[in-house]
Structure formats: structure tokens, C-alpha cells
Scaffold this motif. Sequence first.
Motif, PDB file in Angstrom:
ATOM      1  N   LEU A 123      32.198  43.826  95.996  1.00  9.28           N
ATOM      2  CA  LEU A 123      32.890  44.093  97.252  1.00  9.28           C
ATOM      3  C   LEU A 123      33.409  42.810  97.893  1.00  9.28           C
ATOM      4  CD1 LEU A 123      30.612  46.769  98.939  1.00  9.28           C
ATOM      5  CD2 LEU A 123      32.718  47.098  97.674  1.00  9.28           C
ATOM      6  N   ALA A 124      32.873  41.677  97.448  1.00 11.10           N
ATOM      7  CA  ALA A 124      33.274  40.421  98.073  1.00 11.10           C
ATOM      8  C   ALA A 124      34.616  39.923  97.544  1.00 11.10           C
ATOM      9  CB  ALA A 124      32.191  39.364  97.860  1.00 11.10           C
ATOM     10  N   LEU A 125      35.145  40.595  96.532  1.00 18.75           N
ATOM     11  CA  LEU A 125      36.441  40.183  95.991  1.00 18.75           C
ATOM     12  C   LEU A 125      37.495  41.223  96.346  1.00 18.75           C
ATOM     13  CD1 LEU A 125      35.225  39.021  92.483  1.00 18.75           C
ATOM     14  CD2 LEU A 125      36.099  37.553  94.288  1.00 18.75           C
ATOM     15  N   ASN A 126      38.712  40.751  96.568  1.00 24.11           N
ATOM     16  CA  ASN A 126      39.829  41.644  96.856  1.00 24.11           C
ATOM     17  C   ASN A 126      40.061  42.554  95.651  1.00 24.11           C
ATOM     18  OD1 ASN A 126      42.263  42.829  97.471  1.00 24.11           O
ATOM     19  ND2 ASN A 126      43.217  40.963  98.203  1.00 24.11           N
ATOM     20  N   PRO A 127      39.936  43.886  95.853  1.00 28.41           N
ATOM     21  CA  PRO A 127      39.956  44.785  94.697  1.00 28.41           C
ATOM     22  C   PRO A 127      41.308  44.893  94.005  1.00 28.41           C
ATOM     23  CG  PRO A 127      39.882  46.032  96.744  1.00 28.41           C
ATOM     24  CD  PRO A 127      39.678  44.601  97.110  1.00 28.41           C
ATOM     25  N   ILE A 128      42.409  44.559  94.695  1.00 28.20           N
ATOM     26  CA  ILE A 128      43.708  44.782  94.060  1.00 28.20           C
ATOM     27  C   ILE A 128      44.432  43.467  93.793  1.00 28.20           C
ATOM     28  CG2 ILE A 128      43.975  47.122  94.981  1.00 28.20           C
ATOM     29  CD1 ILE A 128      45.905  45.973  97.028  1.00 28.20           C
ATOM     30  N   ARG A 129      43.687  42.368  93.717  1.00 29.81           N
ATOM     31  CA  ARG A 129      44.322  41.093  93.392  1.00 29.81           C
ATOM     32  C   ARG A 129      43.605  40.504  92.187  1.00 29.81           C
ATOM     33  NH1 ARG A 129      47.976  38.166  96.174  1.00 29.81           N
ATOM     34  NH2 ARG A 129      47.912  35.904  96.126  1.00 29.81           N
ATOM     35  N   GLN A 177      43.061  34.980  93.185  1.00 32.69           N
ATOM     36  CA  GLN A 177      42.190  34.784  94.349  1.00 32.69           C
ATOM     37  C   GLN A 177      41.644  33.360  94.376  1.00 32.69           C
ATOM     38  OE1 GLN A 177      39.594  38.057  95.446  1.00 32.69           O
ATOM     39  NE2 GLN A 177      40.595  39.390  93.995  1.00 32.69           N
ATOM     40  N   TYR A 223      41.014  42.300  87.081  1.00 34.59           N
ATOM     41  CA  TYR A 223      40.715  42.729  88.449  1.00 34.59           C
ATOM     42  C   TYR A 223      39.205  42.895  88.574  1.00 34.59           C
ATOM     43  CZ  TYR A 223      45.672  43.629  88.973  1.00 34.59           C
ATOM     44  OH  TYR A 223      47.022  43.486  89.042  1.00 34.59           O
ATOM     45  N   PHE A 254      37.282  45.242  89.367  1.00 42.02           N
ATOM     46  CA  PHE A 254      36.650  46.459  88.847  1.00 42.02           C
ATOM     47  C   PHE A 254      36.514  46.435  87.328  1.00 42.02           C
ATOM     48  CE2 PHE A 254      41.063  47.412  88.267  1.00 42.02           C
ATOM     49  CZ  PHE A 254      41.109  48.296  87.198  1.00 42.02           C
ATOM     50  N   GLU A 273      34.224  43.508 103.074  1.00 40.52           N
ATOM     51  CA  GLU A 273      33.534  42.281 102.688  1.00 40.52           C
ATOM     52  C   GLU A 273      34.454  41.249 102.064  1.00 40.52           C
ATOM     53  OE1 GLU A 273      29.790  42.862 100.769  1.00 40.52           O
ATOM     54  OE2 GLU A 273      29.366  44.663 101.917  1.00 40.52           O
ATOM     55  N   PHE A 274      35.509  41.715 101.366  1.00 41.17           N
ATOM     56  CA  PHE A 274      36.369  40.702 100.757  1.00 41.17           C
ATOM     57  C   PHE A 274      37.176  39.931 101.795  1.00 41.17           C
ATOM     58  CE2 PHE A 274      40.449  42.768 101.047  1.00 41.17           C
ATOM     59  CZ  PHE A 274      40.151  44.118 101.065  1.00 41.17           C
ATOM     60  N   THR A 283      48.399  39.379 103.010  1.00 40.85           N
ATOM     61  CA  THR A 283      48.213  39.494 101.565  1.00 40.85           C
ATOM     62  C   THR A 283      46.934  40.254 101.220  1.00 40.85           C
ATOM     63  OG1 THR A 283      49.216  37.330 101.454  1.00 40.85           O
ATOM     64  CG2 THR A 283      48.266  38.185  99.421  1.00 40.85           C
ATOM     65  N   TYR A 284      45.854  39.977 101.972  1.00 42.72           N
ATOM     66  CA  TYR A 284      44.576  40.571 101.595  1.00 42.72           C
ATOM     67  C   TYR A 284      44.365  41.934 102.263  1.00 42.72           C
ATOM     68  CZ  TYR A 284      42.874  36.697  98.803  1.00 42.72           C
ATOM     69  OH  TYR A 284      42.711  35.782  97.805  1.00 42.72           O
ATOM     70  N   ARG A 327      47.795  44.754 102.154  1.00 36.52           N
ATOM     71  CA  ARG A 327      48.094  45.417 100.879  1.00 36.52           C
ATOM     72  C   ARG A 327      47.041  46.455 100.531  1.00 36.52           C
ATOM     73  NH1 ARG A 327      50.315  40.686  96.952  1.00 36.52           N
ATOM     74  NH2 ARG A 327      51.948  39.979  98.372  1.00 36.52           N
ATOM     75  N   ASN A 328      45.799  46.175 100.889  1.00 32.38           N
ATOM     76  CA  ASN A 328      44.760  47.178 100.650  1.00 32.38           C
ATOM     77  C   ASN A 328      44.902  48.359 101.599  1.00 32.38           C
ATOM     78  OD1 ASN A 328      42.473  46.557  98.611  1.00 32.38           O
ATOM     79  ND2 ASN A 328      43.031  44.578  99.462  1.00 32.38           N
ATOM     80  N   LEU A 382      47.570  51.527 100.945  1.00 30.25           N
ATOM     81  CA  LEU A 382      47.415  52.645 100.010  1.00 30.25           C
ATOM     82  C   LEU A 382      47.326  53.995 100.716  1.00 30.25           C
ATOM     83  CD1 LEU A 382      45.039  50.819  97.526  1.00 30.25           C
ATOM     84  CD2 LEU A 382      47.456  51.316  97.214  1.00 30.25           C
ATOM     85  N   ALA A 393      50.705  49.952  92.964  1.00 27.30           N
ATOM     86  CA  ALA A 393      50.048  49.155  94.001  1.00 27.30           C
ATOM     87  C   ALA A 393      48.569  48.934  93.711  1.00 27.30           C
ATOM     88  CB  ALA A 393      50.208  49.837  95.357  1.00 27.30           C
ATOM     89  N   PRO A 431      45.669  48.624  90.915  1.00 23.57           N
ATOM     90  CA  PRO A 431      45.372  48.521  89.482  1.00 23.57           C
ATOM     91  C   PRO A 431      44.273  49.468  89.030  1.00 23.57           C
ATOM     92  CG  PRO A 431      44.497  46.645  90.693  1.00 23.57           C
ATOM     93  CD  PRO A 431      45.372  47.395  91.638  1.00 23.57           C
ATOM     94  N   ARG A 432      43.478  49.979  89.979  1.00 22.71           N
ATOM     95  CA  ARG A 432      42.356  50.845  89.573  1.00 22.71           C
ATOM     96  C   ARG A 432      42.805  52.228  89.175  1.00 22.71           C
ATOM     97  NH1 ARG A 432      39.265  49.498  94.974  1.00 22.71           N
ATOM     98  NH2 ARG A 432      41.429  49.562  95.565  1.00 22.71           N
TER      99      ARG A 432
END
Lengths: 561, 342
Positions: free
Chosen positions: A102-108, A113, A152, A154, B238-239, B256-257, B260-261, B264, B334, B336-337
Motif C-alpha cells: 500500500l505504500a507504493l503508488n499502485p498505478i505507477r 517512482q 507495478y 501488484f 498510504e502511498f 501525478t500521484y 491519477r488514482n 478511475l 489507466a 495496469p491492474r
Amino acid sequence: MSGSLLQVENLTVEFRTRNGIVRAVERVDLSVGRGETLAIVGESGSGKSVTSYAVMRILDSAGSIAQGSVMFSGIDVANADEDTMATLRGREISMVFQNPRLALNPIRKIGRQIEDVLIRHVQATHNNAKQKAIELLAKVRIARPEERYDAYPFELSGGMCQRVVIALALACKPRLLIADEPTTGLDVRTQKAVMDLIVELVAEQGMSMILITHDLGLAAAYCERVIVMEKGRVVEAASAASVFKDPQEPYTKRLVRATPRPGVSLRDLLPDPEIPYAAQTPRTESVEGQPLLEVRDLVKSFAPAQSASLLSRFMNKSVAEPARSVDGISFTLAKGETLGLVGESGCGKSTTSAMIMRLLDPTSGSIFFAGRDIGAIPARSFARDADRARLQLVFQDPTDSLNPRFTAARAIADPLYRLGGVTRADEARTAVEEIAKMVGLPHDLLDRFPHQLSGGQKARVGIARAMVLRPDLVVLDEPTAALDVSVQAIVLNLLADLRAELGMSYLFVSHDLQVVRMLCDRALVMRAGRIVEEGSAAAVLEDPQHAYTRELVSAIPHPPL
Amino acid sequence: MALGVKSRLILSRLAQALPALAGIVVVTFILTRALPGDPAAYFAGPAADARSIAQIREQLGLDRPLPVQFLSYVTDLLQGDLGRSISTGQPVAEALMQRLPASLELTLFALLLSALIAIPLGVAAARRPDSWVDQACRLLVTAGVSLPTFFTGLLLVYVFYFILGWAPPPLGRLDLIYLSPPQVTGFFTIDALLDRDFATFRAALAQLVLPAMTLALFTLAPIARMTRASMIQALGSEFIRTARASGLSERRIVYTYAFRNAMLPVVTTLGMVFSFMLGANVLVEKVFAWPGIGSFAVEALVVSDYAAVQGFVLAMAVLFVLLNLLIDVVYTLADPRVGMEG
């Protein structure tokens, strides 16, 4: 202390809440010298994380430094302007967080990063940032860093994500690293690898470190000095060597006592060991007759990630081998026995317990419960089966496993209504009150909702719910993993007492070998869907035979004793 | 490889829409037949006697059993023939092709306007919850959604046309003194630009502004509220704390952070709002005499014009499918998951 890098004096942090101002941290003094490693230890709500957020001035908007000073290398952090702080963060002081995913941006992309941090602090230009990011990934020992640059979060494991977070934190070679519960939620071997990596890189770059943890053993094993916090205050400051051997303050003594460690019994974890211990009387070994549970050649395979449609399945003809999550395991569990199921995440232990609870259908193999093959009953119809009431489950997360709209009493009564054939409210109430008394849940808490209960109280509700039907077998899925050690000590003892009183069998799923040794008779060690070692719980921990078990045992943090 | 997975995902989404479309064909057929009112009686006029009504019914094919009617409807449909409107005599497909671009132009323009106001407003409100910006945002969107569109429409006409005289008369897509631009996309503004006819472009745009504002005001609320909520959630995650602890600039953190999230769920909301607007802007079309698809449908419904109603519903259904597909594609690009699980 002229040589200190960080000097915190008389720090008080306050939060504005609906119920007025709450002091999360009160009059805390601490200092970290250059190249020194300090651990801040405390249970949830002790203010240990808030202290570190105050040092970096990243408290959320409701919190503020009400009093005291924070000096970092001559800079007055408490009063510095936001620009100074933004330069300081990541460049001079950086942080590694709990829950790396969770500490990382999930879509970058993770590489991007890291680049963001490098470019922000002018450690790289747009031309060489990618190369530097890959170097950093290699430095935290991520295999194939060029490929992983494009990954990424995930797509990576928890341990791998934590390495990325470490790379992020060390990107600009800061002078102070704050690691906030960096290994909570990670497996014991991953924990060791991550901690070893952090300590090694910190030493290599001559950095100072603050390790924030609830685990006294981890703190003492990896740091030079330890500070113990309770309810926002520092209660003890000592060297790592002396905090375990010779704790001074009552709270530290309780904490040391509650920490599972070699050579102690469950009762020793409690603050007052004088209570007679039912579980210490030798338990009856009922080897005669059939076992309560017998699992034979149990297999569960999951089809590989299914493509979205029939159409694409035709287009992609090569079908991958289904992955075997549980790969042919067999074991027995006698009546009144407690069997520990140990393994790291992904080893198949949760799948096994779900199949025994008949929540999942096995691919092949059989599960005999009291002589009857319940494995053959489809999971869908088992909820209406007569044997369902004899099997109960206690979940890992005491909060998420309770319906937030049910009171404690209603939650405990649920199995009575569903399986116990109880229809009248007063009848249910009597049974609930009886079991609540046994699990030590005070009468006046029964009409509260989950959010009005503490973690330990919620755990008791979960246990009472499982026990109210007096089942023959209880599957305990990491029931204490989310609890503080002092609460864990109480809950483990409660489980032992209930077992003695009600004569149940437990299947205890855990990743903590010390806890398994104390609570269980026998233990199974699972790896990649197979049982690699089986034996008495004490023998598995003290004299492991299989190389994997030895590795697990040696990865448990060894505080200087 | 990743692209392969995603394009297959899109193909399967399209395949999944086919049963839905088939169902819509059946249901609209039955529903239109279940409506009270007899198209033959309407067509024959008030003076007609029972015999001439029966004759007309026979001409229209309405005397045949329902399954036979359905079969011939489906056969025509498969050949791309939506039938002929009994009130105008015009082929339904032709009428839709004329009117749909008018509605689409209005709706898209209104949505663009709405998003351009609502998204920045939502972001600003999320950055300082309960500040004056947040309160102002709340006031504006509540007002926008509480006032019915025909009321705001009339109010805007009164103020900007009648009192101030800034806007042209609210009489359709183009003032009478201009000729419609040669049809390429069917959007007058774009077609005029393609034709390099800037006077017509300005005139078409001027006609578009007031009805678009009316619609936009009404749709500010869901977009702004969703932006605010998902932005607050993103900023609290948290990110973002990691990004702050790494000293990243406020701009990078917010745009950017977090942004973009946060986008969605907003994309999903935009899609929902768009499809809702397209079907529900009848009142706006009426107020501004806009020759759109909404007023067409209502008129057809009033006179039980079976072919026209069926054509309208089917056209909307196809649009919905395409729109949902577009949202899925945007989502896949947008996030990647998406496409990895499932």
C-alpha cells in the motif's frame, strides 16, 4: 549530546478530534547519534509512529506539534517552513513503512517512482535517472532489475515491494532512516532478509536508524538502544542488551514477559503466573479408537488465471498445468489434541483449513471427520449438514470477521440460530452469557457493537462465537496475529483453558513457531503445498530435522539474552 | 503480451453485449405492443370510421399475430431496416441519423463543460475539506442539482437572451440566416470548422452554449462529489504518505500521484452521467427547440409510433454498449491492474 544527529526534547503531539484534543505523544525525549541505531518499542496506541511522523512533520492535518523541539542536524524541524521540510524529507530523513504494497503508488511503475525521488532531490537528471533507478533496485537485491523497473506493485510479492520501498528511502543517501514496522505482515524468512538488508545498507552508508516496532525481540536483535513507549510516554530507555535481561519499569517487564521466547510456557507470558494452569496437567492421550480428523492425500489445484472468455480460451490453446496449492497431504488429529499447522504465506495452510471447514472443495483426497468422509460433501451443501455444528472457525482478523451491525451478543448467538436450532431469544441469551463468562467477556460488553470494543475483546467475541455450540474441532486461523503481545498472551491462555474445560481439538494455523510450541501438542510444517516435517511441537522447534524448518527457526529474531 | 490480454478483454466485452441487445429487441417489441393507444386509429384521423381503421391496420401489418410481426421486425432489423415512422412517414433510421448527432453534440459539449468545472472544483474541495472552497463547491452543486433543468434553462434564456441580449434566440441548432454546414460528423460546430466556415461555427457554438450550460449545471453534482470523495480517499492513502515522506513536490503528489488514482471512479461516473443525460435531456431540448433524439422519442411515444420507439430504444442500447466499452478501454489504459485478474 553534541554528536547527536536528531535531538527530540519534550515533544508533545496533539490531535483535534470530535471529542476534543487528544494527546498522542506527551513529553517525549530522545536522541539519535550519528551512525547509531535506536528502536522505539510499544504496543498499538503507544504513540511510537506518531513520534516519527512528528520528526518528519508528516502528521495528518488534525495533528500538530503542541510543544517541544525537534532538532535535526542544526535545523529546527518543529518550526521550519514547508520548503525546508520538503527538501529534508527523502533527502536527509527518509522512511520505510509498514504494509509495503500500500505504500507504493499502485498505478505507477516502480522504476518511475524511484526516479521521481531521484529527480526531485537532484540526484539524477532525466537522462540518467532510469539507469540510477535500476542500480538502486540491484542494490536492494531485486533480481533482474532491468525487467522489474517496469513492474507495478501488484505484480511483486510483499517482500519485494518492501525492497522497493527501501530503495526509495535510500535513493538519496539520507542521514537518518526511520523504519516504521518494516516487517510486520511479512513472513519470518522475509523479515530476516529485509531486516538484514536494512541494517547492512545503513551500516554501509554510515546512516543512523530509528526502528519502530511492536516486537521487542526484533528491536533488541537489530538495534543498539531501545526506547519503550506506553500511552504516548517514554517509560524506559536502555541498551538492547539490558532491556531483555534486566527491564526496570513494570510495563517493560510485562512486555518482556509477554513476548514468546524459548523455554517458557503459556502461563509464563501472563503478568501474574500464580493462577493454576489447567493446561499444564498432562493431557489425556486418547490414541485408542479412531482419530477425530483424518486427512488422506488431500489435493487442491487451482486452474491458472482464467482468461476472460470462452473465445480467448479457443484462441490460446496451450493450457498451463493447474497449480497445486495443496499437494497431497495426509495427517490425523486425535480427540482433544492440538495440532499446529506452520508455514509461510502461500504454503497452502489456509487452503487446507478452508477445505477441512468445507468452504472449499478438494480436488482429490478425503477428509474423515469422526469416521465420516465429509470431503465428499459439496462445500455448497455442507452448511446444512448435521456435522457443520461440530466444526467451527476462529478468524485471523478480529475486526473484519465481525458484522459491524451485530452486537457482541448477537454475533455470538449467530451459530445458535443458524446451526443450533435455537429460535427463542431468551434461550440464546442464556447460552451466550454462559460462554461469555467462560471467555472472560464482561457482561456489560455484550450489548456493544464491534467498534466499541478493543482488539482483545473482539478476539474474545470471535472465540465465544466459535465455542458457543461446543464444537468438537475448532480451526484457529492465526487468531492472534493481529493482536499486541500482551493481548496475545491472554488470548493464548484463554484458548488453552477452554480446551481443557470443554475437551475440544484445535487445528492451529500459524506462522509463529514459538506460539505453536507453547500451545500445540504436535506440529506440521508445510511448504509449497506439502508437509515437510511432522513431530511434537517442541521437537520441531528445538530440534528441526528438515533444512527448511531449520531455516525457519533460525530466522526468528534472536535478541541478546 | 499485455496488449493481447487487453484486446481480448475488449472483444469478450463486446461478445457479452450481444445477449443484452437481443433481450432489448424482444422487450421493446413487447412493451410497445403493450402500450395503450392504437396507431391505426391515430393514423386514420379523428373522422375515420371503424372500417377505414381496420383497413389501415391491415396496411400497417398490425392485424397479423404478434409472433409474425416480431419475425418480420427482426428480419428487417437484420437487414438494417428500422422501419418507417407512421407519423412522419420518414424511415426511422434516417430520422435517428439526423437527430442523434444533435443530441450527442449537445450532451458531449455539456459533459465537457461540466467536467471542466466539476473536476477542478472537486480537487480543490478535497485538498481543503470544510474550507470555504469546499463549502462553495457544495453550495454550487446542490443548487445545480436542485433546480429542474427546464427552470434553469428558462432562467438562462431570460437573463442572457431577453435581458442582456448576449445569446441568440433559443430556436434550435443554428440561426435561420446560416446554412447547415456540409455533413461530415453531424456536429455543426465541428463540421463548420472542417469547412473553414468560422461564422457558422460561431453561430452554432452560440446556440449550443445556453442549453449546454443548463445541462452542465445539473450534472455538476455527481462529478464534483465523486471527484471530491475519491480525491480525499486518494490523498489519505498510504502511498501519498510515502510520497510526502520522500519530499516530492506538492504538485507531483496531488496531480501525478493522487489525481491519477482518483480519476478511475470519476471515469465511471462520467460514463454514467453521459448515458443519463443523453436519455433525459428531453426538457432541455424542448426549452431550446433542439431537434434532438429525446424530443423525437417522446413525440413517437405519445402517438404509439412503434417503429420509431423501437428504433430509439435500440439506438440508445447500442450507444450504452459502446459507451461502456469505451469506459472499459479507458480503465484498462489507466489502471495496469485491470485485465490481470479474472
